[in-house]
Design a protein around this motif. Structure first.
Motif, PDB file in Angstrom:
ATOM      1  N   THR A   1       8.966  -2.820 -38.046  1.00  0.00           N
ATOM      2  CA  THR A   1       9.377  -1.709 -38.901  1.00  0.00           C
ATOM      3  C   THR A   1       9.160  -0.377 -38.196  1.00  0.00           C
ATOM      4  N   GLU A   2       8.011  -0.227 -37.556  1.00  0.00           N
ATOM      5  CA  GLU A   2       7.760   1.004 -36.801  1.00  0.00           C
ATOM      6  C   GLU A   2       8.749   1.150 -35.648  1.00  0.00           C
ATOM      7  N   LEU A   3       9.044   0.050 -34.960  1.00  0.00           N
ATOM      8  CA  LEU A   3      10.038   0.101 -33.887  1.00  0.00           C
ATOM      9  C   LEU A   3      11.397   0.536 -34.428  1.00  0.00           C
ATOM     10  N   GLY A   4      11.732   0.058 -35.625  1.00  0.00           N
ATOM     11  CA  GLY A   4      12.997   0.462 -36.228  1.00  0.00           C
ATOM     12  C   GLY A   4      13.045   1.957 -36.484  1.00  0.00           C
ATOM     13  N   ILE A   5      11.921   2.521 -36.939  1.00  0.00           N
ATOM     14  CA  ILE A   5      11.864   3.974 -37.163  1.00  0.00           C
ATOM     15  C   ILE A   5      11.999   4.711 -35.834  1.00  0.00           C
ATOM     16  N   LEU A   6      11.289   4.231 -34.803  1.00  0.00           N
ATOM     17  CA  LEU A   6      11.351   4.887 -33.495  1.00  0.00           C
ATOM     18  C   LEU A   6      12.749   4.773 -32.883  1.00  0.00           C
ATOM     19  N   GLU A   7      13.409   3.653 -33.130  1.00  0.00           N
ATOM     20  CA  GLU A   7      14.789   3.493 -32.645  1.00  0.00           C
ATOM     21  C   GLU A   7      15.722   4.473 -33.340  1.00  0.00           C
TER      22      GLU A   7
ATOM     23  N   GLY B   1       1.452   6.574 -36.273  1.00  0.00           N
ATOM     24  CA  GLY B   1       2.001   5.539 -37.139  1.00  0.00           C
ATOM     25  C   GLY B   1       1.028   5.202 -38.245  1.00  0.00           C
ATOM     26  N   VAL B   2       1.510   5.131 -39.483  1.00  0.00           N
ATOM     27  CA  VAL B   2       0.640   4.907 -40.648  1.00  0.00           C
ATOM     28  C   VAL B   2       1.288   3.872 -41.574  1.00  0.00           C
TER      29      VAL B   2
ATOM     30  N   THR C   1      10.213   7.425 -42.539  1.00  0.00           N
ATOM     31  CA  THR C   1       9.917   6.101 -43.067  1.00  0.00           C
ATOM     32  C   THR C   1      11.141   5.211 -42.911  1.00  0.00           C
ATOM     33  N   ASP C   2      10.932   3.906 -43.086  1.00  0.00           N
ATOM     34  CA  ASP C   2      12.036   2.948 -43.105  1.00  0.00           C
ATOM     35  C   ASP C   2      12.648   2.934 -44.506  1.00  0.00           C
TER      36      ASP C   2
ATOM     37  N   LEU D   1       8.041   0.782 -46.124  1.00  0.00           N
ATOM     38  CA  LEU D   1       6.937  -0.077 -45.709  1.00  0.00           C
ATOM     39  C   LEU D   1       5.981   0.655 -44.773  1.00  0.00           C
ATOM     40  N   PHE D   2       6.521   1.567 -43.960  1.00  0.00           N
ATOM     41  CA  PHE D   2       5.766   2.155 -42.857  1.00  0.00           C
ATOM     42  C   PHE D   2       6.193   3.606 -42.681  1.00  0.00           C
ATOM     43  N   SER D   3       5.328   4.399 -42.029  1.00  0.00           N
ATOM     44  CA  SER D   3       5.657   5.816 -41.821  1.00  0.00           C
ATOM     45  C   SER D   3       5.205   6.253 -40.426  1.00  0.00           C
TER      46      SER D   3
END
Length: 312
Positions: free
Chosen positions: A53-59, A184-185, A298-299, A303-305
């Motif tokens: 999920t974090e990778l998706g945000i960074l992408e 990342g949180v 966020t996604d 789920l993640f931020s």
């Protein structure tokens, strides 16, 4: 084998932790070479949503995030581990002064730095083998105009909130005035999703947890039954955290040197917390540590931020 100073610190921390009424071990000792490999395997388990999920945000938002990092800045990654996440920023940071990965596992650190240098041949990479929670010095000889920090992976959640505040303040001292910090949180969500993420069906997280005991046998010469402890992880909604424990399956002892630590059946070693935050809750914590919230991503499922903070 651990270096003498590192071994001494490990031994002191184990003695203190196993002497406490609620026995505990510091989560930082998860990450020797074997532990780092196991954690990378955890991130590939279907139940473990944080990494993908974090990778998706960074992408999706990497260009926006990178735009907040000053030109020619040196980028310090705290607890760098795998370079898979920072690569999502580096592709948007062609004018970066240097990349400074900081990690306690020197073998893994050097390996990842070498791989990164192959893919980014024009990037200055200056790895630092250190415990990022303690005072350390950034490398000399870098022509730094500005410094930014990167702390992905929801590692901030492994610290009690007062300790997390202290850690963010520590990062501020390391990075200096005018710094930017990307963090990342993990966010509060359904308990079933959280429980599954930390107790995967393949048992990889269980092996990761028990690796603490393996390290004790190898580095401290401890006498213990690794298989006599089982993995337990659950979300504690009152504390808003995942708790991980090693549970003694019977009455037994851990011995090393002159020390003997007795366990009753069902007694646990508390090995990790992973706090989950609301967006507002983390912003308040960052502000208390001397940082100013600038942006958050966020996604779609929340789920993640990923937060951008600045320090004046």
């Amino acid at each position: 084998m651990a270096a003498p100073d590192a071994r001494r610190q490990f031994e002191e921390d184990v003695i203190a932790g196993l002497s406490a009424p609620q026995k505990f071990l510091s989560a930082k000792y998860f990450y020797d070479a074997a532990g780092s490999d196991l954690f990378e395997a955890i991130t590939r388990q279907p139940e473990y949503y944080p990494t993908r999920t974090e990778l998706g945000i960074l992408e999706a938002k990497g260009a926006e995030i990178a735009a907040l990092i000053p030109e020619r800045a040196d980028l310090v990654e705290f607890g760098s581990g795998s370079t898979v996440k920072v690569r999502r920023l580096l592709m948007h940071l062609s004018d970066l002064g240097a990349y400074v990965p900081v990690d306690v596992s020197e073998t893994f650190l050097r390996s990842e730095a070498q791989a990164l240098a192959t893919d980014f041949p024009n990037l200055t990479i200056a790895p630092v083998a250190a415990d990022f929670t303690r005072a350390f010095t950034l490398p000399d000889g870098l022509a730094r105009k500005a410094v930014a920090g990167f702390f992905p992976g929801s590692t901030i959640g492994n610290f009690e909130p007062p300790q997390a505040t202290q850690l963010l303040a520590h990062f501020g001292r390391v990075l200096g005035r005018g710094a930017t910090l990307i963090v990342g949180v993990d966010l509060v969500k359904d308990k079933a999703v959280l429980d599954a993420a930390y107790d995967d069906a393949a048992g990889v997280t269980a092996a990761f947890n028990r690796n603490l005991l393996v390290r004790m046998t190898r580095e401290l010469g401890a006498t213990l039954d690794v298989e006599g402890f089982c993995h337990r992880a659950f979300f504690n909604p009152e504390a808003s955290r995942i708790e991980m424990h090693l549970v003694s399956s019977r009455a037994q002892s851990i011995r090393f040197g002159d020390h003997v630590f007795a366990f009753a059946e069902g007694e646990t070693i508390h090995t990790e917390n992973s706090y989950k935050y609301t967006l507002e809750g983390f912003r308040a914590l960052a502000t208390a540590a001397g940082w100013t919230p600038r942006a958050v991503w966020t996604d779609p499922e929340n789920l993640f931020s990923v937060h951008a903070l600045s320090r004046t």
